[in-house]
Every structure is written in C-alpha cells, then in structure tokens.
Design an enzyme around this catalytic site. Structure first.
Site, PDB file in Angstrom:
ATOM      1  N   ASP A 117       6.277  -1.446   5.186  1.00 13.63           N
ATOM      2  CA  ASP A 117       5.973  -2.507   4.224  1.00 13.63           C
ATOM      3  C   ASP A 117       5.724  -1.896   2.846  1.00 13.63           C
ATOM      4  O   ASP A 117       4.901  -0.984   2.715  1.00 13.63           O
ATOM      5  CB  ASP A 117       4.737  -3.294   4.658  1.00 13.63           C
ATOM      6  CG  ASP A 117       5.028  -4.196   5.851  1.00 13.63           C
ATOM      7  OD1 ASP A 117       6.214  -4.435   6.134  1.00 13.63           O
ATOM      8  OD2 ASP A 117       4.061  -4.662   6.497  1.00 13.63           O
ATOM      9  N   ASP A 153      14.546   1.388   1.926  1.00 12.86           N
ATOM     10  CA  ASP A 153      15.510   0.861   0.970  1.00 12.86           C
ATOM     11  C   ASP A 153      14.855   0.599  -0.379  1.00 12.86           C
ATOM     12  O   ASP A 153      15.530   0.174  -1.322  1.00 12.86           O
ATOM     13  CB  ASP A 153      16.152  -0.427   1.507  1.00 12.86           C
ATOM     14  CG  ASP A 153      15.114  -1.479   1.896  1.00 12.86           C
ATOM     15  OD1 ASP A 153      14.063  -1.093   2.446  1.00 12.86           O
ATOM     16  OD2 ASP A 153      15.352  -2.672   1.656  1.00 12.86           O
TER      17      ASP A 153
END
Length: 211
Positions: A117, A153
């Site tokens: 996260d 990413d």
C-alpha cells in the site's frame, strides 16, 4: 452473498498491534529442514500458491494483515493439499521480531515485498510497511547469501523501499538499475494488471553478504 474484503486497512490501528499467533512449524510444514521464502503482504496468496507448487523443496510463508484473505488462502492451500505453504494473519511492523525468532534457524533464504500500500499522503507515510526497524530485523534474520526482492508500480514507494534496504551494509544490490523482469518468474495479480496496462514496474533484488 460475496464476502466484502477491505482493500486497505490502517496498520497502526490498535486491533492490528497484537502479536502474530505463532504456530508449531513442525506441524505446519511436512518437512522443516527446507529454505523458507517469506512474502510480506501476500494478499490473496496466489503468488505463493503458484511458487509452492513449482518448488516443493522450499517452504513458503505469507503474512497478510487482512484476516479474511488469510483464511481464504489457507482454504485454497488445503484444497490443493500443499504441505510447503502457510499463510498467517498479522502485522509485520508490530510482530516481526517474535515471528522471525520463531522460524527455524538459518532457514530464511528469500524475502519478497510486492506492491505494498503506497499511503500517498505524507502524514500517512508511517503506515508504509517498509520502515527502518523492519528492515533491520529482516536483514538480521535473513540467512547468509539470502535475497530480498522488492517491487512496486509506484516509483516513490519503490525508491523508498530500495534505499532503506540498500542503506544496510550487509546487503548488496544485485544490479545497477531497476530490473526489467521478475527474477522469481511468477507474477502477482497486481503485477499482471499493471503490465497489462503497459505501465512500468520498479523492481530491485538485494543479497546478504556471505562474509
């Protein structure tokens, strides 16, 4: 009715501060004298499920902060009859030491942290899983020559993870720039999604010194 599973939970919330319940590893793994791959934030566990089937000579352990995902992952493992895979519910930033101390000595050989996260707001950065204290513990318990694989990413997150691990003098980055491909040869669900959108993935592999 489908089970509703939250995409994000606050790891600093009080309910996630209880120590991980440590199982008897001799009962968990059919053969204990194998190298261990630890995947932190394993989500639904599909990544480890594939690896465990491909590499029966390795014991795989996934840690996930969302209990429902852990329960579902262990059910799928049982359905396949895998004896070299286990998923645990817990928060690594409150339970790393007790978990790492419990593992068979010198068996932790590979660690992966993938697409954690990002917690974009600066005031929430302290919720990110890769904190300096966790880095120190993971490197201390990683076996000599063991490897740590990181990917995201989100470049900001990848850079922060890389820099925090690379700052440890016992680790050596195995390549000068971002890796183009996943060295584990099994993609996570998030990785497949990102690549399907033709977006970049930032990957790094570090190894613990053997001296």
């Amino acid at each position: 009715m489908p089970i509703r599973i939250r995409q994000h939970v606050n790891p600093l919330a009080r309910k996630f501060q209880s120590p991980i319940a440590i199982p008897d590893w001799q009962e968990i793994y059919q053969t204990g004298a194998r190298p261990i791959h630890l995947d932190i934030g394993c989500g639904r566990g599909r990544f480890l499920l594939n690896l465990a089937q491909q590499n029966p000579e390795v014991n795989y352990l996934g840690i996930e902060i969302r209990r429902q995902l852990v329960d579902l992952a262990n059910q799928e493992r049982d359905h396949l009859g895998l004896t070299n895979l286990h998923y645990l519910f817990g928060n690594m930033n409150s339970s790393a030491k007790i978990l790492l101390e419990s593992l068979p000595e010198n068996r932790l050989k590979t660690i992966s942290i993938q697409f954690p996260d990002p917690w974009f707001k600066k005031k929430h950065n302290k919720r990110r899983v890769v904190q300096p204290e966790l880095v120190t513990l993971l490197v201390d318990y990683l076996g000599s020559g063991g490897e740590i694989f990181l990917q995201s990413d989100i470049k900001e997150v990848a850079v922060e993870m890389r820099d925090r691990f690379a700052a440890n003098s016992n680790l050596i980055q195995q390549h000068p720039d971002w890796l183009e491909t996943n060295p584990l040869n099994v993609a996570t669900e998030r990785e497949l999604y990102v690549l399907g959108q033709n977006l970049p993935v930032y990957r790094v592999l570090l190894a613990k010194s053997t001296t």
